[in-house]
Design an enzyme around this catalytic site. Structure first.
Site, PDB file in Angstrom:
ATOM      1  N   ASP A 177      63.805  44.988 -15.008  1.00  0.00           N
ATOM      2  CA  ASP A 177      63.991  46.408 -14.773  1.00  0.00           C
ATOM      3  C   ASP A 177      63.383  47.140 -15.976  1.00  0.00           C
ATOM      4  O   ASP A 177      63.146  46.553 -17.030  1.00  0.00           O
ATOM      5  CB  ASP A 177      65.477  46.753 -14.590  1.00  0.00           C
TER       6      ASP A 177
HETATM    7  C1  BGC Z   1      65.682  51.448 -12.114  1.00  0.00           C
HETATM    8  C2  BGC Z   1      64.920  50.599 -11.106  1.00  0.00           C
HETATM    9  C3  BGC Z   1      63.558  51.196 -10.884  1.00  0.00           C
HETATM   10  C4  BGC Z   1      62.826  51.303 -12.213  1.00  0.00           C
HETATM   11  C5  BGC Z   1      61.417  51.855 -12.092  1.00  0.00           C
HETATM   12  C6  BGC Z   1      64.875  51.764 -13.356  1.00  0.00           C
HETATM   13  O1  BGC Z   1      65.494  52.794 -14.063  1.00  0.00           O
HETATM   14  O2  BGC Z   1      66.888  50.810 -12.445  1.00  0.00           O
HETATM   15  O3  BGC Z   1      65.632  50.515  -9.910  1.00  0.00           O
HETATM   16  O4  BGC Z   1      62.832  50.430  -9.966  1.00  0.00           O
HETATM   17  O5  BGC Z   1      63.564  52.163 -13.070  1.00  0.00           O
HETATM   18  O6  BGC Z   1      61.424  53.203 -11.855  1.00  0.00           O
END
Ligand code: BGC
Length: 754
Positions: A279
């Site tokens: 993530d």
């Molecule tokens: C989130 C993810 C997301 C990623 C990219 C993170 O803050 O937890 O779900 O895909 O950002 O935007």
């Protein structure tokens, strides 16, 4: 050997009966640009590509680089590789791009309990990702709704692992049939936002590098297997190409460097051959993460992985073999879904919406749940019910569709907030659709949307027409990624609004536009609250879908995907304010917990009413003994893709067919969702019952259909911690066909012996 790589002939034509046992989507060849390759083929192609890369190039591909997408993988022009684009979200192409559909959210599609729609929505979303040239979609999101206040519950599929797994399965195959790689997230046990990454601001991509420790989800082996890993396992079986590890720690080790969850469980036990990306900002270390199973760091640029691994290889801290494995895994899904062949060029703002508003409207309506309908106040009758008084800010959208999605706002909600939010091209709110209905059917509307102007609200009760009016009160509850809800109450003191309206209007209908669980107790038992429709997170076709239900053009059939408790404490689980979240309830979550402790909820998991009635008959349980059994053949035909990966343990083999007949005994067409709850022999140490099958059955007035639900080897097994295997318990299993998790709703019951 990886199971998959072949298609079986669809044999439904041989059935004289309707057998709706599995994902019964229409597999239209025209709509599936990709036939796909097998994992073995794709791995071989990826390996051959990696063989031509320098060590520098290989290491650089273990982290994202700057670029137009949320995540970007290095291009290697000399090898004609243009790089890859990773973009949010689970419910449409997000991150602020233009011209994409803001779909009904994960919680809404789950509430349809309709496998056909799971697939079709996934396919529609896939078409938009593909149309814009995005390679990886950063979804589906399948964290379990363990904590009613979790800010991201709206992105996921509710509280049950089996229902979540079936949702993930349908979504992934819909998406990947369009050639777009799905990303199963957030792996694993990311069931709260509080302390998920302290210092990581609510807005993404702004991590605080000085704060490196997130909360730890602590849980036992049985619980992780039977609840939290289950939907991720179903994703692997579907053939998902990518995983995203989560911010939190699991049993004291960051999820993105967790050898147990990543190497042992996912890549070992589940035989997963794709990649794990972190993530955004969830990578806490370089070499330990790479050794712990992380294949690519996102968004990159912090020096933990990527080119800094060159030195680690040279010093012997990590082998080049592992780097090769990482890059092979990053690239395998690209070959698996034939993205090397005529994939559209990247243009994030390209118009790719097609006519997806149609499926979006269908999912919105199918996922709305009729909770209360005293004396059949609904559907409204346009020849008799002429006057409508509308209350509550939730009737109208007021964020101008440009909120960016992270902040709460009054007004109708199409989706929740955070990276899962898709900036809509348009949004049709309930008031707009009600106005259109008014024009068409010669109705009368009056409205006061303020929650504070009690002068106007009270004044409306004296207006002409009020004494015969139907009163609609629109209430909302918002939540977002990055923080959890403070309580389970609606926003803007809406309980008081409902109570005030209901104290004057004998036909008060409450419309609940909520991200996940809400406490309804302040008004649900008021005699004047005669109707309640749960509209969930319905996407931009909210207004049309709701009006169809209000006036009977669509017969509601959605079902709750979590329990609605009378007291918040009844859930027995909640967000941890500390750095440790202990899953001490074990497998006794949601309805399993209410059952075990004999707690009566307000509304049961799986509950939802219809404008018609149904009867059930002729339950038959048959053992599936051989691969040529027609039920087994049909099951595999519908679920198998070139890229699917059912593993070598035989866990997804069908072992029982549970057949029964459902009849629509009412006067209008409608749908029911028979739910199969299984009770295990004592040896399994299972909750009193667990969901192991369902099918949404659409029936004309008076029509009957025979339905077959399939139980697989895994469905009748428990996780045996002693021998570390899914194990069938010895003894009697009870099969109940019910219309909710309420034992009073059981329609048919039988048993089998193992
Ligand atoms: C989130 C993810 C997301 C990623 C990219 C993170 O803050 O937890 O779900 O895909 O950002 O935007």
């Amino acid at each position: 050997m990886i199971r998959g790589g072949f298609f079986l002939v669809v044999i439904s034509a041989c059935f004289s009966i309707t057998v709706s046992s599995v994902i019964n989507f229409k597999h239209n060849a025209e709509d599936t640009p990709v036939k796909g390759r097998t994992w073995d083929q794709a791995i071989a192609m990826a390996k051959s590509f990696v063989g031509n890369l320098t060590l520098d190039e290989k290491c650089s591909m273990t982290a994202g680089i700057g670029g137009p997408c949320a995540g970007n993988v290095l291009s290697v022009q000399r090898l004609n590789f243009n790089g890859m684009c990773f973009q949010d979200s689970p419910s449409g192409v997000g991150d602020g791009v233009l011209q994409s559909t803001a779909f009904a959210a994960g919680i809404q599609i789950a509430a349809t309990w309709d496998r056909d729609l799971f697939y079709q929505r996934g396919a529609a979303i896939g078409k938009e990702f593909r149309g814009k040239g995005v390679h990886f979609a950063l979804g589906p999101m399948m964290n379990i709704d363990r904590n009613a206040r979790h800010g991201r519950n709206w992105e996921g599929f509710g509280s049950d692992p089996y229902l979540s797994g079936e949702n993930a399965f349908g979504y992934i195959q819909g998406l990947q049939d369009q050639g777009v790689v799905g990303t199963a997230k957030h792996y694993i046990c990311n069931e709260q936002e509080t302390n998920r990454n302290p210092g990581f601001l609510a807005r993404k991509n702004k991590p605080n590098p000085n704060v490196n420790v997130a909360y730890s989800a602590n849980l036992d082996d049985k619980t992780i297997h039977e609840i939290y890993l289950w939907p991720f396992a179903s994703s692997v079986a579907a053939g998902v190409g990518s995983f995203m590890c989560s911010y939190n720690q699991v049993n004291g080790t960051p999820a993105c460097q967790n050898d147990r969850t990543q190497n042992q469980l996912l890549k070992g036990e589940l035989e997963y051959h794709g990649n794990i990306m972190s993530d955004w900002g969830a990578t806490k270390s370089g070499v330990p993460s790479a050794l712990g199973g992380l294949d690519i760091e996102m968004p990159g640029g912090d020096g933990l992985m990527g080119s800094s691994l060159v030195q680690a290889v040279k010093s012997g801290a990590i082998t080049e073999t592992r780097i090769d494995d990482m890059v092979t895994r990053v690239l395998t899904p690209y070959y698996l879904l034939e993205q090397d062949q005529s994939y559209p060029s990247l243009d994030l703002d390209r118009d790719a919406v097609g006519d997806n508003y149609k499926i979006n409207r269908q999912v919105a309506a199918a996922g709305m749940i009729l909770l209360k309908n005293t004396n059949n106040v609904l559907p409204f009758n346009v020849t008799k019910d002429k006057n409508y008084f509308i209350y509550g800010s939730g009737g109208q959208s007021d964020d101008g569709l440009g909120s960016g999605g992270w902040n709460g706002h009054p007004g109708a909600l199409y989706q929740g907030g955070g990276s899962g939010f898709v900036d809509p091209t348009y949004g049709i709110d309930p008031l707009t659709s009600l106005m259109e209905k008014t024009r068409e059917a010669h109705l009368q509307i009056r409205y006061v949307l303020s929650h504070t102007d009690y002068g106007a609200i009270n004044g409306s009760f004296n207006m002409r027409g009020f004494n015969t009016a139907k009163c609609l009160v629109f209430i909302t509850a918002f939540s977002s990624e990055g923080y959890d809800r403070s309580d389970l109450q609606p926003s803007e003191n809406a309980n008081q609004l409902v109570q005030t309206v209901a104290s004057h209007c004998t036909n008060t209908v409450v419309i609940v536009n909520s991200v996940s669980q809400l406490n309804l107790e302040a008004w649900i038992d008021l005699p004047n609250v005669v109707g309640v429709i749960w509209t969930g997170m319905p996407g931009t076709e909210y207004g049309p879908a709701l009006v169809d239900i209000l006036f009977g053009d669509y017969n509601p059939g959605g079902k709750l995907v979590f329990t609605l408790a009378k007291n918040d404490a009844d859930f027995g689980t909640d967000i941890s304010p500390t750095m440790t979240s202990t899953y001490s309830e074990g497998v006794f979550l949601d309805y399993r917990h209410f059952d075990q402790n004999s707690i009566t909820p307000r509304y049961y998991f799986g509950y939802g009413l219809s404008y018609t009635t149904f009867s059930f008959s002729k339950l038959d349980i048959s053992k599936i003994n051989n691969k040529n059994n027609p039920i087994a053949l049909q099951y595999w035909a519908r679920r198998t893709r070139s890229y699917s990966n059912f593993g070598t343990a035989g866990l997804y083999e069908p072992v029982y067919g549970v057949t029964f007949t459902v009849t629509n005994t009412g006067k209008v067409a409608g749908s029911e969702v028979p739910q199969l709850y299984l009770s295990f022999p004592a040896e399994a140490q299972e909750p009193p019952k667990v969901l192991r099958g369902f099918e949404r059955v659409y029936l004309g007035a008076g029509e009957s259909k025979q339905v077959t639900l399939v139980l697989t080897q895994k469905d009748i097994s428990y996780w045996n911690t002693a021998n570390q295997k899914w194990t069938v318990a010895s003894g009697d299993y009870t099969v109940r066909i019910s219309t909710s998790a309420n034992n009073a709703d059981v329609k048919l019951q039988s048993s089998f012996h193992e």
